[in-house]
Structures are given as C-alpha cells and as structure tokens.
Design a protein around this motif. Structure first.
Motif, short mmCIF file in Angstrom:
data_model
loop_
_atom_site.label_atom_id
_atom_site.label_comp_id
_atom_site.label_asym_id
_atom_site.label_seq_id
_atom_site.Cartn_x
_atom_site.Cartn_y
_atom_site.Cartn_z
N ARG A 15 74.62 1.84 -36.88
CA ARG A 15 74.70 1.88 -35.41
C ARG A 15 76.05 2.41 -34.96
N ALA A 16 76.02 3.16 -33.85
CA ALA A 16 77.24 3.81 -33.37
C ALA A 16 78.21 2.79 -32.78
N PHE A 17 79.48 3.08 -32.90
CA PHE A 17 80.56 2.28 -32.35
C PHE A 17 80.36 2.08 -30.85
N GLU A 18 80.57 0.85 -30.38
CA GLU A 18 80.54 0.60 -28.93
C GLU A 18 81.89 0.09 -28.48
N PRO A 19 82.56 0.84 -27.60
CA PRO A 19 83.87 0.37 -27.15
C PRO A 19 83.74 -0.93 -26.33
N VAL A 20 84.64 -1.87 -26.60
CA VAL A 20 84.64 -3.13 -25.86
C VAL A 20 86.00 -3.25 -25.18
N ARG A 21 86.00 -3.39 -23.89
CA ARG A 21 87.29 -3.48 -23.18
C ARG A 21 87.97 -4.79 -23.56
N CYS A 22 89.26 -4.75 -23.71
CA CYS A 22 89.94 -5.94 -24.21
C CYS A 22 91.43 -5.93 -23.85
N ASP A 23 92.10 -7.04 -24.10
CA ASP A 23 93.54 -7.16 -23.81
C ASP A 23 94.37 -6.72 -25.01
N VAL A 24 93.84 -7.03 -26.20
CA VAL A 24 94.51 -6.56 -27.42
C VAL A 24 93.45 -5.94 -28.30
N PHE A 25 93.73 -4.72 -28.77
CA PHE A 25 92.79 -4.06 -29.67
C PHE A 25 93.47 -3.94 -31.03
N ILE A 26 92.80 -4.46 -32.06
CA ILE A 26 93.35 -4.34 -33.42
C ILE A 26 92.66 -3.16 -34.08
N THR A 27 93.43 -2.12 -34.33
CA THR A 27 92.81 -0.92 -34.89
C THR A 27 93.27 -0.70 -36.33
N GLU A 28 92.37 -0.15 -37.13
CA GLU A 28 92.76 0.31 -38.46
C GLU A 28 93.53 1.62 -38.31
N ALA A 29 94.20 2.06 -39.37
CA ALA A 29 94.92 3.33 -39.31
C ALA A 29 94.83 4.05 -40.65
N THR A 30 93.67 3.93 -41.30
CA THR A 30 93.50 4.58 -42.60
C THR A 30 93.90 6.06 -42.52
#
Ligand SMILES: [Zn+2]
Ligand SMILES: [Zn+2]
Lengths: 555, 344
Positions: free
Chosen positions: B125-140
């Motif tokens: 399933r495709a990524f769904e953006p979720v609005r948030c106060d802090v976003f923890i992202t990977e950085a591979t």
C-alpha cells in the motif's frame, strides 16, 4: 533508439561495468547497429581516441555546482561519492524553466561541434544548458569527456573489432583503411554493414597492426628449441611503427605510430622529418645522446607535450632501433619468414637508415642457459653502457611471418628480474574510481643511518583485492595523523608494517626528497611478519645506485 | 508534555514512557510495536507485539509461530489506546504490511515512519502522509546524490541485456523481503512472461506475497541439478548469493544487483556487480524532502542513514531538526552499513 549523448552515455556506463571482452564487443556492436550516422561515427571516434574534448578544468565544474547547491551538502556528497564528475552529475538540480530544460539532449556531434567554436567565457553557460537537458548518466559522461577523465576500458582495437562485427569484416580489414578516413566515417559503416564499397585506402603511410609477444613462462624452456629462435634486446622505449610514402600529389607523408595505432608523429617531428623511405618498419623509439641510449625518464620528457621546442629536440634527439620490416617499398613483406625479413631489414636500414635509424642487434646463443646469462648481465655482452635501458629479451621464431595481434608460440618477451626492497609503510591516500573508498596509494620509506625513515617511493598496485582490504584496515587502525586525504600511519622502529616492494629500476632524482626515483614500484608482498627495524636501509639503495652508475661509466 | 517525554531513544530502541513500550526495539522487550518485517526492525523474542496483520505473518514466516508470547493486529487508521497514549498505524509504502506509527498524547502527535518510500509499488500500500508535530524520518538515502530513476528504465536495462546475451544467465541479487517481490512485479509489468527462477531462501516470502493478493507469475525454485541448464533465464537470489559458488555454477552469469546503492559507481564496483539496477524500497533525497514538507511537522528527527545532510537541509529550509542516534538498524534491507571486510 534515441541518438543523443544520453544513449552514448548509457553504452559507456554499461561498458564500465562489463568485464568480459566479448560482452563489451556485443554492447558496442549493438550500439552501432541501433544508432544512425553521424552520431555513431562520433562515438567511434570517441572510443578510438580521435576526439579531444578536454576543455574544462575541474575548477569550472566546481564553480558551476557551487552556484546551484549548498556548499555543505556538496561537501558531504562529494566525500561520500569520491568522484567530482559523478557527484555533480547526480546532484545537479534540474531547473524547471532553466536554459536547457525541455530542450532535447545534445548529441555527441552537437557537443564536438559546439566545443570547437565556443570560447572559454561562454563555456560555463553552454555546459550548464547541456547538463540541464541530460539525464544523470548523460551528465556523468559529459563531465568525464570534457575533463578528460573518461576511462571506459575500451581500446581502439576493440572498437574497431566491434565495428567489423556489424558484418563480415575482420578487424584488420578496418585497420588497413582506417588512417585514410575522416569523421564521421559514414562510408566505413556502410562498408562494414555490407551495403557500401570498401573505402579507398588513399593514405600512403597507414598503420599496420603490430605483432606482439607473450611473456615467457618457466615451462616454455622445456618445450622450445633454442635453435628455432633469434634473440634481441627488448629496449625500454616506445614500440613504434614508422611508415612513409608519397601521396597522390607526390608529397611525402611520414607517420610514427604507437603499437596501438595512435599517431605520435607530432611529438617527434625531428625524427619524422628525417625519414624518407618508402615502406614501414617496426622498432623502438629511443633517445640517443652521444650514441648512448637514455633512460625512459628522459624519453618521457618528450611525451604528451603540446609543442616540442627546438632545444628539447636538440638535447634529446629521437631515434629508432629497427626490429622488423613490414613493407619494403610497396611490397608487403609481412608473409615472409623472420629470417628473410631480417635480411630485407638489414639492406633497408643500410640504404635508408641515415643517422636516426639503426638496427637492433641479434644475440648469439646456443642454449637457454647461455641466453639467461646474457639476460642477467646485458652490459657484459655488448649492451655496454646502454644496459640500463634494457628491459629484457625478445625471442622470435625464425620461421614466423609478421602477424597482427598476439599469435601463440611465435614471439616471447623475457623481462629482467625485478629488484626488491623491504620498506616501511608511512602514508596512505584514498584511491580513485573503484578504489575510492579504500586507502590504496601507499608511500613507503627506508631507514637512514640516524634512525629516521625517509620516503623512497609510492605504489598503487601489486596487491590482490583481499590484500587491499587488509591494508585499508591496517591504515584505518594505525592512523596517527591526517592531512586532507592523506593519512600518516604508525611507523616507528617498534611498530608499523613492512612492505616488500619490487621495481624495475632506480636512479638518482633531484625532484624527490629521498634523492631517488623508482620505476614501476609495486607491492610484491605484505610482510606482516617482519619487524619494521629490519626493513632495508638507505645504504642498500646507495649500493644499488653505485653499481648501476659504475656499469654506466664503464668504457 | 514535551515531545521527548512521549518518545525518546534508548539503547533498546525508541521508548514511549507513558505507555511503557518500544517501537522497533533491537532487544527483547515486554511490549513492542513493529513498523515492518525487515529483520533490523522486527526481532523475535518480545513479550507482546502489536503490528499490522501482514507484518505479524511475515514475522511468523521468518521466525516461526512462537516469535512472541502474544500478538495483536493493528488495523490501518484505527486508534488503539494504551494507558494515556493513542496509537495508530498508517501505510508506509516500504514493503508489504509496512506502517508508520502515529503516537499521540497531551495534544502532541509524533509519527515514527519506520522505513518508507514514495515511488509507486504494486506489491504494497502507498505511503499516506500524516500531519504531525514531530516527524521521525529515516535517512538511508539522505544525500542529494541519491535520486532513484524511473524503475521502467532500470527494468528495460535488464531486459535489453537478456536480449543481447541470450547465452548467459542473468542472476539478480535482491533482498528477500520486499525488493525481490517488487522487482519481479516490475519485470512482469514490463511484459516478461517466462518463468522466473528463485533461490530457495526466497520461496516462502514470495509464496506469502502471492497468498496476500500480489500475483507474480510463474515462479520456480532453482533445483541444484538444474542450475547448469538456466542459460538465457532470470534468477533472483539474496545479495549474499551473487558472489557465491551458488551463482558461479549458473551458466556464464551476468551479475546484477537491485538496490538504491547502485546509484554510486564505486559501490557497485566493490560488489563486483556487472549490471547495477537502481531499484530501491526507500525514499530518495527528493522524496525525503518532499515528505518532510508534506507532513508539515515543525520538528524533524532524523534516524538511520545519512542524518547530517538531511538535518542540514531542514536547517536551510527553516525546519527544526536533529539526528536521533539509534543503534542497531540497517542490518537488513538496503540500509546496510559500509564495511571493509577481512583483516590479517
Ligand atoms: Zn526496512
Ligand atoms: Zn530500516
């Protein structure tokens, strides 16, 4: 298929990864088949070294990218990728609405044409518009081409072989007509594809493919009969072919070719001007002063120069020591056995040689042992003061015709044993390309009497991939200092790593801190077992030099 | 409540004190929430696991039914309350079953994205953006040099090589979970209908994808006796097998590798790859940046990969960001670390 730089870049990219000769051939032939004229002609010219793009310096490319991306992001990226052209190609921001956006990508032909008539000041804008229009691989190829850094592992010979495979030609058929032809080679492609006439070989001094030797292996001595062979010195110069003849207007055309067919007459006009024979000979280009053969380092000063000064030519006059004859007048003598060609060559050199062409001496021997003795000490059996310019021996079968390429069982080369020194690893630097993430360039030294380690040379090869990984690991673990890309490695009398270094010659050099320069140094063994204090001393090197010099000054 | 009181890094993984649980812990813990089935995120031996149904199934396939004492299925988009904290799972587009986990309490929402990508992929399933106060992202692939090209071009490169070298076997290294299935799907979508041969280590996960409604066409396991007869065929195997004796017994193999790392020439050469295919299950640089903008978080925490460059980009764009130094990730999937092998 699109015929623009992106598609040529795609081929270059595939070639860079394909290790097999047959794989490379299939890729190039397929490209020639799919790509229309004149683009494929330009591609052929690029692969055979007929195009010079090198106009841009790395600084220009750095300036272009600095205008477009954050310096810190650039620095992090460059550090990771390790190659300037590749980094810029990958991070180049494609600007929507920028100069090159929505324009078709340039063809190789566009690029060659535009570079020829663009002046330096207009180059950055032109380059940027091309980069905007190309894809990542296209940008990489363009940047490599214009900075002269393209290494695709394809020889001119391979490209011609791929061309021949378009139809039923042999690569030598291509070689025979090659030097009379001009970009973009449309007639040549038509002939190769079987729907055109053979292009006229109007060149009176064409290149003929050179005959090459195999290295002599130990077991060959039992198999080969010394009586079947002649031997001569293998000189440490440049193997050349000198061809000359009159063109349709009656003008003399003379060319000197490297053994791969590259025209190097431009670097040696003093020699080319003095050749006035009709025919083609094979020999070694050497610098002779007072009839003495000079070292390869001296010869090197005459290579890769844009202009050759009269002074340089007077001080370092070029000569040919003739090994063989290919054409005697208009007669192709290549099918004759060597013994007959040698007689022809002797007569030819006597007639036309002049002051700049002499004969390579044939050595007399009746057993391999006798020849081994010659090889071990060339000075004592006639090479005299020129012994240091001897790389080894050539063995040639008396009954062999002159054949293109490296036919089996006919010619052998027997090189001199290398010299060895045990040295201590001092500095390491990261390599380029495939090795960019390894420390692969090593500086090593020997002990001076006062216990100071003096750097004596640098080596980039000689080790296996596995040994490279071990060396890299050693460097990372034992770094004591960093200077930009260079790491200083622990090297005391108690701790450090000894490398056995093999090299082909050594001489004094004012340009080097240690006062010596090695030729072709390589790491022959890693001496994990040997304590650093037992590595060789400068005195050992001094003794080597003294011996060489004593031989050179012997009457 | 401040964000780090809701979620903060510990040696065992990201810890949520008010609910007393971890997200993707690298050590056995009493209660774990798992984003996806890659081995560095999903480990065996926890007391209780909450994850999507597919992720739980993948863990059973990999570790056996007893990989945890108790399990609970997270339904995408539905909130689950644990203590004072509300958790919800949202598609991450990384591999089958992969999810971002939104953690909400005291008026703050943090989204832990796990691994994610934005490129189209019919196997999950495709990524769904979720609005948030802090976003923890990977950085591979958190460097501006990583721009994954269109996958169609990469598959075309493979198919043209197959056509040019019909006498040779093409062997492609691809990670067993996610990459292999996506690659096969892409090859099928390009019209390739011949059987595709797979290494025994991949069979189970491929079967699981098919049973989850991801058709992959005629897939056959490579039998040992058959290896020599596979000229002109396509073989998919784990990356570790491409330089093995296993692959060398295939007829004159062309060695391919499907990975985002193939963008960098020196990386591809080090691995001895002859046909690099740039196909990634992680977001590339442009997609990382676009996603950060899209979720609208005023604060970004950057984890496994090239944290420095992404933090720098956030700074340049006026977004607060800091690296989250989490250890233990990147052993599976593409997020492997660079290492120099062997020593005396
Ligand atoms: Zn993952
Ligand atoms: Zn991960």
């Amino acid at each position: 298929m699109r015929a623009d730089l992106n598609s040529f870049a795609w081929l270059l990219d595939r070639l860079a990864y394909e290790p097999r000769r047959n794989g490379k051939l299939a890729l190039i032939t397929d490209y020639f088949r799919q790509t229309p004229d004149p683009e494929r002609g330009f591609a052929l010219a690029a692969m055979t070294g007929q195009l010079t793009f090198a106009n841009a310096k790395a600084g220009l490319i750095r300036a272009l990218i600095a205008d477009r991306v954050d310096p810190e992001l650039f620095a992090l990226s460059y550090d990771y990728v390790g190659d300037l052209s590749e980094t810029v190609a990958l991070m180049w921001p494609v600007q929507h609405g920028g100069a090159g956006h929505n324009r078709p990508p340039p063809t190789l032909a566009d690029i060659v044409e535009a570079l020829a008539k663009t002046d330096k000041r207009a180059l950055p804008a032109l380059l940027a518009s091309w980069l905007d229009a190309l894809d990542e691989t296209g940008r990489w190829a363009l940047l490599k081409l214009i900075t002269g850094g393209l290494r695709i592992g394809v020889s001119a010979r391979l490209a011609k072989t791929a061309l021949a495979a378009l139809g039923n030609l042999q690569p030598d058929d291509i070689e025979e007509v090659w030097h009379g032809l001009e970009l973009p080679y449309a007639a040549l492609f038509a002939w190769a594809e079987g729907h055109g006439q053979k292009p006229e070989a109007s060149d009176p001094a064409p290149f003929r493919p050179a005959m090459l030797a195999h290295p002599l292996e130990d077991e060959d001595f039992d198999r080969l009969d010394p009586a079947d062979f002649t031997a001569e010195w293998k000189w440490d110069g440049i193997r050349v072919q000198a061809a000359s003849g009159l063109n349709a207007q009656g003008l003399r055309i003379t060319r000197l070719y490297s053994r791969t067919g590259e025209d190097i007459s431009g670097s040696f006009p003093d020699l080319a001007e003095r050749i006035a024979f009709d025919g083609a000979i094979d020999g070694e280009l050497l610098i002779l002063k007072d009839r003495r053969v000079q070292s390869f380092n001296v010869l090197q000063q005459r290579l890769n120069r844009k202009t050759v000064s009269a002074k340089l030519m007077a001080e370092h006059p070029a000569h040919i020591r003739a090994y063989d004859i290919l054409f005697d007048g208009t007669e192709d003598v290549r099918p004759l056995p060597l013994a007959e060609r040698r007689a022809r060559l002797e007569a030819f050199v006597a007639r036309h040689g002049g002051a700049r062409v002499d004969l390579s001496t044939q050595l007399s021997f009746d057993s391999w042992e006798a020849l081994a003795a010659c090889r071990a000490d060339p000075a004592s059996i006639g090479a005299g003061p020129d012994a240091d310019a001897i790389e080894g021996l050539m063995l040639k079968r008396r009954d062999a015709p002159y054949l293109p390429g490296r036919p089996k069982g006919l010619w052998y080369k027997w090189k001199r044993d290398p010299s060895l020194l045990d040295c201590v690893l001092m500095y390491a630097q990261r390599g380029h390309g495939k090795r960019s993430s390894f420390y692969s360039d090593f500086t090593f030294g020997c002990w001076r009497e006062d216990g100071v380690l003096v750097p004596v040379g640098k080596a980039y090869f000689g080790f296996t991939d596995e040994e490279l990984a071990q060396l890299d690991r050693f460097v990372r673990k034992n770094t004591i200092n960093r200077f930009g890309p260079v790491r200083e490695v622990m090297h005391s009398a108690e701790a450090g790593l000894v490398l056995e270094v093999a090299f082909e010659g050594i001489q004094r050099s004012a340009r080097h801190k240690s006062g010596v320069a090695m030729r072709f140094p390589r790491i022959s063994r890693i001496r994990w077992d040997k304590p650093t204090r037992e590595a060789d001393r400068m005195a050992t090197i001094e003794a080597m030099l003294t011996k060489i010099e004593a031989r050179a000054s012997a009457p | 409540m401040r964000p780090h009181e809701l979620l903060h890094p510990t040696p065992a993984g990201l810890y949520c004190p008010p609910a007393d649980l971890y997200i993707d812990p690298v050590r056995p813990v009493a209660r774990a929430l798992i984003t996806h089935g890659h081995a560095d995120h999903a480990r065996a031996g926890h007391g209780a696991v909450l994850a999507t149904a597919e992720t739980l199934d993948i863990m059973s396939v990999r570790y056996g039914e007893n990989f945890t004492q108790s399990r609970q299925v997270a339904i995408l988009g539905e909130a689950i309350r644990i203590g004072s904290v509300s958790f919800s799972f949202h598609p991450a587009g990384h591999v089958l079953g992969s999810a971002q986990i939104a953690v909400e309490a005291g008026g703050i929402r943090i989204v832990a994205s796990g691994d994610y990508k934005r490129a189209p992929d019919r196997t999950c399933r495709a990524f769904e953006p979720v609005r948030c106060d802090v976003f923890i992202t990977e950085a591979t692939f958190g460097l501006p040099v990583f721009r994954h090209p269109d996958t169609a071009g990469e598959v075309a490169k493979l198919l043209s090589s197959l056509a040019l070298f019909p006498e040779r076997c093409h062997v492609i290294g691809a990670y067993a979970l996610g990459k292999a299935q996506r690659l096969i799907a892409l090859i099928r979508d390009a019209g390739y209908e011949r059987p595709i041969y797979v290494h025994g280590a991949m069979e189970k996960l491929i079967a699981f994808y098919e049973s989850s409604g991801v058709p992959l066409g005629d897939i056959r396991k490579v039998a040992a006796a058959e290896r020599k007869t596979l000229k002109g065929e396509l073989v998919v195997c784990p990356p570790s097998a491409i330089q093995d004796l296993w692959a060398r017994q295939l007829p004159d193999p062309v060695t391919a590798f499907a990975s985002g790392w193939m963008r960098i020439r020196s990386r591809a050469r080090q691995k001895g790859v002859e046909l690099p295919l740039i196909v990634s299950d992680h977001a590339d640089w442009d997609d990382l940046c676009a996603t950060i903008r899209e979720v609208g978080a005023p604060e970004i925490w950057v984890t496994h990969g090239q944290e420095d460059a992404l933090v720098r980009w956030c700074e340049l764009n006026g977004i607060r960001a800091r690296p989250l130094r989490l250890a233990g990730y990147g052993d599976d999937g593409e997020a492997e670390t660079e290492s120099v092998q062997a020593a005396p």
